[in-house]
Design a protein around this motif. Sequence first.
Motif, short mmCIF file in Angstrom:
data_model
loop_
_atom_site.label_atom_id
_atom_site.label_comp_id
_atom_site.label_asym_id
_atom_site.label_seq_id
_atom_site.Cartn_x
_atom_site.Cartn_y
_atom_site.Cartn_z
N TYR A 1 -54.98 7.53 -25.77
CA TYR A 1 -54.76 7.53 -27.31
C TYR A 1 -55.74 8.55 -27.98
O TYR A 1 -55.38 9.31 -28.72
CB TYR A 1 -55.09 6.05 -27.88
CG TYR A 1 -55.36 5.95 -29.38
CD1 TYR A 1 -54.00 6.02 -30.20
CD2 TYR A 1 -56.70 5.96 -29.89
CE1 TYR A 1 -54.36 6.03 -31.85
CE2 TYR A 1 -56.97 6.04 -31.07
CZ TYR A 1 -56.05 5.75 -32.23
OH TYR A 1 -55.85 5.86 -33.37
N LEU A 2 -57.07 8.52 -27.63
CA LEU A 2 -58.16 9.51 -27.98
C LEU A 2 -57.68 10.86 -27.70
O LEU A 2 -58.13 11.57 -28.46
CB LEU A 2 -59.33 8.96 -27.52
CG LEU A 2 -59.96 7.70 -28.02
CD1 LEU A 2 -61.48 7.32 -27.56
CD2 LEU A 2 -60.30 7.76 -29.80
N TYR A 3 -57.37 10.94 -26.51
CA TYR A 3 -56.88 12.37 -25.87
C TYR A 3 -55.65 13.00 -26.67
O TYR A 3 -55.87 14.07 -27.10
CB TYR A 3 -56.40 12.64 -24.47
CG TYR A 3 -56.28 13.58 -24.11
CD1 TYR A 3 -57.39 14.59 -23.70
CD2 TYR A 3 -54.86 14.06 -23.72
CE1 TYR A 3 -57.03 15.84 -23.11
CE2 TYR A 3 -54.88 15.32 -23.36
CZ TYR A 3 -55.74 16.13 -23.00
OH TYR A 3 -55.40 17.44 -22.53
N ILE A 4 -54.70 12.25 -27.07
CA ILE A 4 -53.65 12.65 -27.94
C ILE A 4 -54.30 13.00 -29.31
O ILE A 4 -53.59 13.60 -29.91
CB ILE A 4 -52.43 11.66 -27.86
CG1 ILE A 4 -51.87 11.64 -26.37
CG2 ILE A 4 -51.51 11.75 -28.78
CD1 ILE A 4 -51.07 10.40 -26.10
N LYS A 5 -55.08 11.98 -29.78
CA LYS A 5 -55.52 12.34 -31.25
C LYS A 5 -56.21 13.57 -31.34
O LYS A 5 -56.25 14.21 -32.42
CB LYS A 5 -56.35 11.15 -31.53
CG LYS A 5 -56.85 11.00 -32.88
CD LYS A 5 -57.33 9.73 -33.25
CE LYS A 5 -57.72 9.69 -34.84
NZ LYS A 5 -57.99 8.38 -35.24
N LYS A 6 -57.10 13.89 -30.28
CA LYS A 6 -57.71 15.34 -30.28
C LYS A 6 -56.73 16.36 -30.22
O LYS A 6 -56.94 17.55 -30.76
CB LYS A 6 -58.58 15.35 -28.99
CG LYS A 6 -59.87 14.66 -29.20
CD LYS A 6 -61.09 14.64 -28.24
CE LYS A 6 -62.37 14.00 -28.34
NZ LYS A 6 -63.19 14.30 -27.35
N LEU A 7 -55.65 16.31 -29.32
CA LEU A 7 -54.59 17.44 -29.36
C LEU A 7 -53.88 17.56 -30.57
O LEU A 7 -53.68 18.53 -31.05
CB LEU A 7 -53.63 17.05 -28.13
CG LEU A 7 -54.13 17.05 -26.72
CD1 LEU A 7 -53.00 16.56 -25.90
CD2 LEU A 7 -54.38 18.47 -26.47
N ILE A 8 -53.78 16.39 -31.48
CA ILE A 8 -52.91 16.39 -32.66
C ILE A 8 -53.76 17.17 -33.72
O ILE A 8 -53.37 17.78 -34.41
CB ILE A 8 -52.41 14.97 -33.03
CG1 ILE A 8 -51.39 14.52 -32.25
CG2 ILE A 8 -52.10 15.02 -34.50
CD1 ILE A 8 -50.73 13.24 -32.30
N ARG A 9 -55.06 16.72 -33.43
CA ARG A 9 -56.00 17.55 -34.59
C ARG A 9 -56.05 18.92 -34.48
O ARG A 9 -56.40 19.75 -35.53
CB ARG A 9 -57.58 16.80 -34.18
CG ARG A 9 -58.27 16.46 -35.65
CD ARG A 9 -59.63 15.71 -35.17
NE ARG A 9 -59.56 14.70 -34.61
CZ ARG A 9 -60.19 14.20 -33.76
NH1 ARG A 9 -61.46 15.03 -33.40
NH2 ARG A 9 -60.35 13.02 -33.32
N LYS A 10 -55.68 19.34 -33.14
CA LYS A 10 -55.83 20.97 -32.85
C LYS A 10 -54.58 21.47 -33.35
O LYS A 10 -54.34 22.79 -33.46
CB LYS A 10 -56.09 21.10 -31.44
CG LYS A 10 -57.35 20.82 -31.10
CD LYS A 10 -57.68 21.02 -29.66
CE LYS A 10 -59.07 20.71 -28.94
NZ LYS A 10 -58.96 21.02 -27.67
N LEU A 11 -53.53 20.77 -33.57
CA LEU A 11 -52.37 21.39 -34.12
C LEU A 11 -52.34 22.25 -35.53
O LEU A 11 -53.02 21.87 -36.43
CB LEU A 11 -51.06 20.29 -34.40
CG LEU A 11 -50.29 19.85 -33.15
CD1 LEU A 11 -49.47 18.62 -33.57
CD2 LEU A 11 -49.94 20.69 -32.13
N PRO A 12 -51.87 23.26 -35.64
CA PRO A 12 -51.76 24.20 -36.64
C PRO A 12 -51.15 23.52 -37.91
O PRO A 12 -50.38 22.69 -37.89
CB PRO A 12 -50.92 25.34 -36.37
CG PRO A 12 -50.17 24.89 -35.47
CD PRO A 12 -50.91 23.77 -34.51
N GLU A 13 -51.61 23.84 -39.01
CA GLU A 13 -51.04 23.10 -40.38
C GLU A 13 -51.08 24.07 -41.18
O GLU A 13 -51.15 24.00 -42.51
CB GLU A 13 -52.09 21.98 -40.90
CG GLU A 13 -53.46 22.23 -40.93
CD GLU A 13 -54.19 21.01 -41.39
OE1 GLU A 13 -54.44 20.94 -42.75
OE2 GLU A 13 -54.44 20.30 -40.55
N ILE A 14 -50.56 25.56 -41.03
CA ILE A 14 -50.29 26.62 -41.95
C ILE A 14 -49.11 26.47 -42.80
O ILE A 14 -49.04 26.25 -44.13
CB ILE A 14 -50.39 27.91 -41.39
CG1 ILE A 14 -51.99 28.13 -40.60
CG2 ILE A 14 -50.15 29.15 -42.11
CD1 ILE A 14 -52.00 29.06 -39.65
#
Length: 174
Positions: A69-82
């Motif tokens: 859960y925490l690992y996936i959360k960190k991965l999602i945080r790194k996704l771009p949002e431009i």
Amino acid sequence: MFFSDIGNYSTKKILILNIIFSFLYLGFLVIGPISVLCLKYQIVEQIPTSMKLTGIGLILFVAVGLYAYLYIKKLIRKLPEIKLNQQRIKFTLEMILDCFPVGLFLLAIAMTKDNVNKAFETVSYCSLFVLAAQIIDGLFLKYLSAEKSMRNKAVELIEIDVRKNNLLNKGAKK
């Protein structure tokens, strides 16, 4: 926050600090709550031998699930949002992931409604361990991770400069 001169730390020192705080983080995030569950619900002590694996398996499942859960959360945080579509994907995934713990909490409370006081104490202690893990992550591990990323980026920039100079030298020789 606690690393006032982290840019001048040796790579070995950063590695050692990262290992130490990662173990502390893991201890508070996984081992602490598992210990509380084992003690409060006597998962290991009062279960027949044939059922011990089931209790330990449940604990391992929770531990791996929490880490994932925490690992996936960190991965999602790194996704771009431009772009708008990137924002939609990222924010939707964040929303779903943020709802997941609350849903599990409600499920756990529903399953233990006969023994609410024990469940409350268990959740309280586990929450304190998780909060301690989040504090370690916020005060130490994120800084170490950022420093490691900057050092990797610096090495990458050096390699780019080397290749740039090689191309310029080859162009000057021709």
